[in-house]
Design an enzyme around this catalytic site. Sequence first.
Site, mmCIF file in Angstrom:
data_model
loop_
_atom_site.group_PDB
_atom_site.id
_atom_site.type_symbol
_atom_site.label_atom_id
_atom_site.label_comp_id
_atom_site.label_asym_id
_atom_site.label_seq_id
_atom_site.Cartn_x
_atom_site.Cartn_y
_atom_site.Cartn_z
ATOM 1 N N PHE A 129 0.878 -1.073 0.102
ATOM 2 C CA PHE A 129 0.085 -0.045 0.164
ATOM 3 C C PHE A 129 0.942 1.274 0.000
ATOM 4 C CE2 PHE A 129 -2.072 3.494 2.064
ATOM 5 C CZ PHE A 129 -3.427 3.556 1.521
ATOM 6 N N ASP A 214 9.531 2.521 1.309
ATOM 7 C CA ASP A 214 8.261 3.042 1.822
ATOM 8 C C ASP A 214 8.488 2.857 3.517
ATOM 9 O OD1 ASP A 214 5.947 3.784 2.566
ATOM 10 O OD2 ASP A 214 4.807 3.101 0.731
ATOM 11 N N LYS A 243 3.289 9.957 8.490
ATOM 12 C CA LYS A 243 2.393 9.356 9.666
ATOM 13 C C LYS A 243 3.251 10.012 11.048
ATOM 14 C CE LYS A 243 0.151 5.475 7.721
ATOM 15 N NZ LYS A 243 -1.270 6.013 7.787
#
Length: 392
Positions: A129, A214, A243
């Site tokens: 994702f 990532d 995040k």
Amino acid sequence: MIPSVLPTYSRAPLHFVKGEGSWLIEEDGRRFLDLGSGIAVAALGHSNPVVVDALVSQAQKLWHVSNLYEIPQQQALADKLVDATFADTVFFTNSGTESMELGVKMARKYWYEKGQPERVEIVAFTGAFHGRSSAAIAAAPTEKMVKGFGPLLPGFRQVPWGDLEALKSVVTDKTAAIIIEPVQGEGGINVAPDGLLKAIRELCDETGTLFIADEIQCGMGRTGRLFAHEWAGVTPDIMLVAKGIGGGFPLGAVLATEDAASGMVAGTHGSTYGGNPLGCAVGLAVVGAITEPGFLEEVGRKGALLRQKLEGLVAENPDVFEAVRGQGFMLGLKCKVAPADLVKAGYEEELITVPAADNVVRLLPALTLSEEEIAEAVERLDRTAKRVAAQG
């Protein structure tokens, strides 16, 4: 009639009005133990005084000027990240999706400037994702993500998760970069198999391909190292961050080596809000706290304690759980029941968890979770599991 808020979320009927560390307070006064931290965002917990002080102090001075001018807080945060990582340079974004977009652009521009404009393909792994933009869903084209949004952007290929031979078979003279989450989050807390990141680094070195890590969800201390790729003893060329870096304030970053970033000169990319004084002041506080001596060691120690207790939980509830996955405070419970049922039952026990793919429930608590809260979390998970089992 369509709601005033576009109905793209299936929201739980909860209305949190306050947060304190690892706890969320509902408007009716109930206190929920938060093992989701806003999907790995509230790295230092809710309303952490260090982060609040940084936000208030900067908010009273200057919020935004745009990147037409020098921003001291941005420079300070970039310097701190460069000092702590493999990177030589940093670009600040507002989100993980924006970081992904720049990572793709940076890799392709690198090869264009090297005189090989045909090298545009980005190779990703199944279960990944990377965000919800057009490029991100093309990189990880699950049906849920891409249905109705075609045609997909060209230039992306996928190989099965962890399959090195499949990866080698698709890397060609058209490959610009390989992208991987060292620990897949949305995909179900899948830790990269032993040796995979090292093998990717070697493959990239052999072929000139760029290595993109990532670390949007697994970075910023979540696994017990500042970034998860460090466990493998390798470094990427480009890294995507978001995040946890803002501790709840919208902030992201792309970190890169000087060589990988060489194509990104003035005018090739920009952001109105990215790296503004307010966001970078908060980011400085978060990164400063996480890199304090002993902080990450404590995350690793408490993460191991939580995992040990979760192994016992699985053994005590064999009809509900199958296994524990993950590292540090990025853990997953592989379930024999629907994760959504477990998450919903958790609300009745005033417990917050996060569903993921592959029948997994994610546990992504604040990195400041205490030993007492670990014990309380496992007790509530046990009651949740028994509630689900009783409902049959």
